[in-house]
Motif scaffolding. Sequence first.
Motif, PDB file in Angstrom:
ATOM      1  N   VAL A 169      -4.119  -2.080  -4.316  1.00  0.00           N
ATOM      2  CA  VAL A 169      -5.015  -2.997  -5.030  1.00  0.00           C
ATOM      3  C   VAL A 169      -5.152  -2.638  -6.504  1.00  0.00           C
ATOM      4  CG1 VAL A 169      -6.252  -3.668  -2.928  1.00  0.00           C
ATOM      5  CG2 VAL A 169      -7.163  -1.816  -4.355  1.00  0.00           C
ATOM      6  N   LEU A 170      -5.006  -1.361  -6.839  1.00  0.00           N
ATOM      7  CA  LEU A 170      -5.016  -0.989  -8.259  1.00  0.00           C
ATOM      8  C   LEU A 170      -3.851  -1.656  -8.988  1.00  0.00           C
ATOM      9  CD1 LEU A 170      -6.038   2.789  -8.190  1.00  0.00           C
ATOM     10  CD2 LEU A 170      -7.350   0.876  -9.143  1.00  0.00           C
ATOM     11  N   ARG A 171      -2.697  -1.733  -8.322  1.00  0.00           N
ATOM     12  CA  ARG A 171      -1.532  -2.406  -8.937  1.00  0.00           C
ATOM     13  C   ARG A 171      -1.784  -3.904  -9.092  1.00  0.00           C
ATOM     14  NH1 ARG A 171       1.271   0.977  -5.293  1.00  0.00           N
ATOM     15  NH2 ARG A 171       1.668  -0.795  -3.914  1.00  0.00           N
ATOM     16  N   GLN A 172      -2.721  -4.431  -8.308  1.00  0.00           N
ATOM     17  CA  GLN A 172      -3.051  -5.857  -8.393  1.00  0.00           C
ATOM     18  C   GLN A 172      -4.185  -6.127  -9.381  1.00  0.00           C
ATOM     19  OE1 GLN A 172      -0.969  -7.804  -6.699  1.00  0.00           O
ATOM     20  NE2 GLN A 172      -0.057  -5.970  -5.804  1.00  0.00           N
ATOM     21  N   GLU A 191      -5.688   5.590   1.153  1.00  0.00           N
ATOM     22  CA  GLU A 191      -4.997   5.962  -0.085  1.00  0.00           C
ATOM     23  C   GLU A 191      -3.993   4.880  -0.486  1.00  0.00           C
ATOM     24  OE1 GLU A 191      -1.917   9.370  -1.753  1.00  0.00           O
ATOM     25  OE2 GLU A 191      -3.123   9.805   0.020  1.00  0.00           O
ATOM     26  N   ASP A 192      -3.218   4.395   0.495  1.00  0.00           N
ATOM     27  CA  ASP A 192      -2.226   3.357   0.196  1.00  0.00           C
ATOM     28  C   ASP A 192      -2.879   2.056  -0.258  1.00  0.00           C
ATOM     29  OD1 ASP A 192      -0.175   5.088   0.800  1.00  0.00           O
ATOM     30  OD2 ASP A 192       0.178   4.288   2.814  1.00  0.00           O
ATOM     31  N   VAL A 193      -3.982   1.678   0.397  1.00  0.00           N
ATOM     32  CA  VAL A 193      -4.633   0.432   0.013  1.00  0.00           C
ATOM     33  C   VAL A 193      -5.230   0.555  -1.384  1.00  0.00           C
ATOM     34  CG1 VAL A 193      -7.018   0.671   0.880  1.00  0.00           C
ATOM     35  CG2 VAL A 193      -5.890  -1.534   0.974  1.00  0.00           C
ATOM     36  N   SER A 198     -18.870   5.148  -4.541  1.00  0.00           N
ATOM     37  CA  SER A 198     -19.323   4.266  -3.458  1.00  0.00           C
ATOM     38  C   SER A 198     -18.199   3.878  -2.503  1.00  0.00           C
ATOM     39  CB  SER A 198     -19.953   2.994  -4.038  1.00  0.00           C
ATOM     40  OG  SER A 198     -18.958   2.229  -4.706  1.00  0.00           O
ATOM     41  N   GLN A 199     -16.963   4.256  -2.863  1.00  0.00           N
ATOM     42  CA  GLN A 199     -15.787   3.888  -2.050  1.00  0.00           C
ATOM     43  C   GLN A 199     -15.652   2.367  -1.931  1.00  0.00           C
ATOM     44  OE1 GLN A 199     -13.374   6.221  -0.371  1.00  0.00           O
ATOM     45  NE2 GLN A 199     -14.203   7.061  -2.254  1.00  0.00           N
ATOM     46  N   MET A 200     -15.974   1.689  -3.022  1.00  0.00           N
ATOM     47  CA  MET A 200     -15.899   0.224  -3.053  1.00  0.00           C
ATOM     48  C   MET A 200     -14.818  -0.234  -4.020  1.00  0.00           C
ATOM     49  SD  MET A 200     -18.123  -0.948  -0.901  1.00  0.00           S
ATOM     50  CE  MET A 200     -18.385  -2.656  -1.319  1.00  0.00           C
ATOM     51  N   LEU A 201     -14.212  -1.349  -3.662  1.00  0.00           N
ATOM     52  CA  LEU A 201     -13.207  -1.993  -4.503  1.00  0.00           C
ATOM     53  C   LEU A 201     -13.831  -3.234  -5.106  1.00  0.00           C
ATOM     54  CD1 LEU A 201     -10.276  -1.877  -1.931  1.00  0.00           C
ATOM     55  CD2 LEU A 201     -10.518  -0.416  -3.943  1.00  0.00           C
ATOM     56  N   THR A 202     -13.586  -3.464  -6.377  1.00  0.00           N
ATOM     57  CA  THR A 202     -14.025  -4.696  -7.020  1.00  0.00           C
ATOM     58  C   THR A 202     -12.802  -5.576  -7.200  1.00  0.00           C
ATOM     59  OG1 THR A 202     -15.787  -3.526  -8.173  1.00  0.00           O
ATOM     60  CG2 THR A 202     -15.152  -5.680  -9.052  1.00  0.00           C
ATOM     61  N   VAL A 203     -12.908  -6.753  -6.616  1.00  0.00           N
ATOM     62  CA  VAL A 203     -11.795  -7.702  -6.628  1.00  0.00           C
ATOM     63  C   VAL A 203     -11.695  -8.338  -8.005  1.00  0.00           C
ATOM     64  CG1 VAL A 203     -10.916  -9.837  -5.605  1.00  0.00           C
ATOM     65  CG2 VAL A 203     -12.142  -8.169  -4.179  1.00  0.00           C
ATOM     66  N   THR A 222     -16.423  -7.809  -3.790  1.00  0.00           N
ATOM     67  CA  THR A 222     -16.312  -6.365  -3.567  1.00  0.00           C
ATOM     68  C   THR A 222     -16.077  -6.148  -2.074  1.00  0.00           C
ATOM     69  OG1 THR A 222     -18.691  -6.093  -3.228  1.00  0.00           O
ATOM     70  CG2 THR A 222     -17.857  -5.704  -5.464  1.00  0.00           C
ATOM     71  N   ILE A 223     -15.381  -5.067  -1.765  1.00  0.00           N
ATOM     72  CA  ILE A 223     -15.105  -4.712  -0.373  1.00  0.00           C
ATOM     73  C   ILE A 223     -14.891  -3.209  -0.313  1.00  0.00           C
ATOM     74  CG2 ILE A 223     -12.629  -5.187  -0.649  1.00  0.00           C
ATOM     75  CD1 ILE A 223     -12.610  -6.105   2.316  1.00  0.00           C
ATOM     76  N   SER A 224     -15.268  -2.620   0.796  1.00  0.00           N
ATOM     77  CA  SER A 224     -15.086  -1.174   0.920  1.00  0.00           C
ATOM     78  C   SER A 224     -13.603  -0.852   1.076  1.00  0.00           C
ATOM     79  CB  SER A 224     -15.867  -0.625   2.119  1.00  0.00           C
ATOM     80  OG  SER A 224     -15.242  -1.005   3.328  1.00  0.00           O
ATOM     81  N   ILE A 225     -13.242   0.326   0.646  1.00  0.00           N
ATOM     82  CA  ILE A 225     -11.854   0.770   0.786  1.00  0.00           C
ATOM     83  C   ILE A 225     -11.459   0.773   2.262  1.00  0.00           C
ATOM     84  CG2 ILE A 225     -10.292   2.740   0.500  1.00  0.00           C
ATOM     85  CD1 ILE A 225     -11.859   3.427  -2.073  1.00  0.00           C
ATOM     86  N   HIS A 226     -12.368   1.227   3.109  1.00  0.00           N
ATOM     87  CA  HIS A 226     -12.107   1.283   4.549  1.00  0.00           C
ATOM     88  C   HIS A 226     -11.796  -0.112   5.107  1.00  0.00           C
ATOM     89  CE1 HIS A 226     -12.396   2.433   8.753  1.00  0.00           C
ATOM     90  NE2 HIS A 226     -13.238   1.416   8.918  1.00  0.00           N
ATOM     91  N   ASP A 227     -12.637  -1.090   4.765  1.00  0.00           N
ATOM     92  CA  ASP A 227     -12.430  -2.450   5.275  1.00  0.00           C
ATOM     93  C   ASP A 227     -11.129  -3.056   4.751  1.00  0.00           C
ATOM     94  OD1 ASP A 227     -14.765  -2.225   6.702  1.00  0.00           O
ATOM     95  OD2 ASP A 227     -15.955  -3.479   5.346  1.00  0.00           O
ATOM     96  N   ALA A 228     -10.841  -2.835   3.481  1.00  0.00           N
ATOM     97  CA  ALA A 228      -9.591  -3.357   2.913  1.00  0.00           C
ATOM     98  C   ALA A 228      -8.388  -2.735   3.611  1.00  0.00           C
ATOM     99  CB  ALA A 228      -9.536  -3.085   1.409  1.00  0.00           C
ATOM    100  N   ALA A 229      -8.487  -1.449   3.929  1.00  0.00           N
ATOM    101  CA  ALA A 229      -7.397  -0.771   4.641  1.00  0.00           C
ATOM    102  C   ALA A 229      -7.195  -1.388   6.012  1.00  0.00           C
ATOM    103  CB  ALA A 229      -7.694   0.721   4.757  1.00  0.00           C
ATOM    104  N   GLN A 230      -8.284  -1.764   6.686  1.00  0.00           N
ATOM    105  CA  GLN A 230      -8.184  -2.400   7.997  1.00  0.00           C
ATOM    106  C   GLN A 230      -7.490  -3.761   7.895  1.00  0.00           C
ATOM    107  OE1 GLN A 230      -9.384  -1.150  11.147  1.00  0.00           O
ATOM    108  NE2 GLN A 230      -9.277   0.681   9.893  1.00  0.00           N
ATOM    109  N   PHE A 231      -7.890  -4.552   6.910  1.00  0.00           N
ATOM    110  CA  PHE A 231      -7.296  -5.880   6.722  1.00  0.00           C
ATOM    111  C   PHE A 231      -5.807  -5.803   6.395  1.00  0.00           C
ATOM    112  CE2 PHE A 231     -11.610  -7.632   6.135  1.00  0.00           C
ATOM    113  CZ  PHE A 231     -11.475  -8.834   6.814  1.00  0.00           C
TER     114      PHE A 231
END
Length: 197
Positions: A153-156, A147-149, A164-169, A132-141
């Motif tokens: 990642v949804l397409r992936q 919004e774009d990130v 929580s503004q978190m992404l689950t890998v 898991t990673i925050s949307i903010h951190d993923a956007a930085q990477f």
Amino acid sequence: MDFSVLNEALASKSFDKIADICDNLILQVAAEGVPFQDEWPFTIHLLGHIYVDDINSARFLWKSIPPAIKESQPELVAAWKIGQKLWTRDYAGVYEAIRGFDWIQETEVLIAAFSELNTKRMFELLLSAYSTISIHDAAQFLGMSEEDVTNYVLRQGWTVDSDSQMLTVTKQAIVREQKLDPGKLQCLTEYVFHLEH
């Protein structure tokens, strides 16, 4: 000086060959003792090493460039800022350095290709390092807006928790193509033949 091989690599977008081509040309010119520094494509050479993720060679090239050339070529300095950000693992800074300069057309194509490749590398890094990673951190990477990130990642196949503004890998299944080694097949055939007789 004949840059035809380099120009062909740029035209065909064979960016992974640029560093080697430039390294070979510079050795050839140095062996001939011909002065070349004023016309040498230092920016392209430096970006060639950055493109193939050879930051050590990019650093050595940067150190070997005379200060007068560095001072007279702002695009070269801008290219080195990308290298510095990669060296210090400032992933968000890499994209800031890319967007922070108005590149000439020839360089812009290489920069765009590097940016795309770097995004793929960073995505693979996130994929292997995080569950898991925050949307903010993923956007930085990935050098994108939040919004774009999220859309990327949804397409992936990742999932988003809006609260929580978190992404689950979501790890993608690795499909490995099995290759049949003729030597092993022959050995197996002989073994089975021996068992049967």
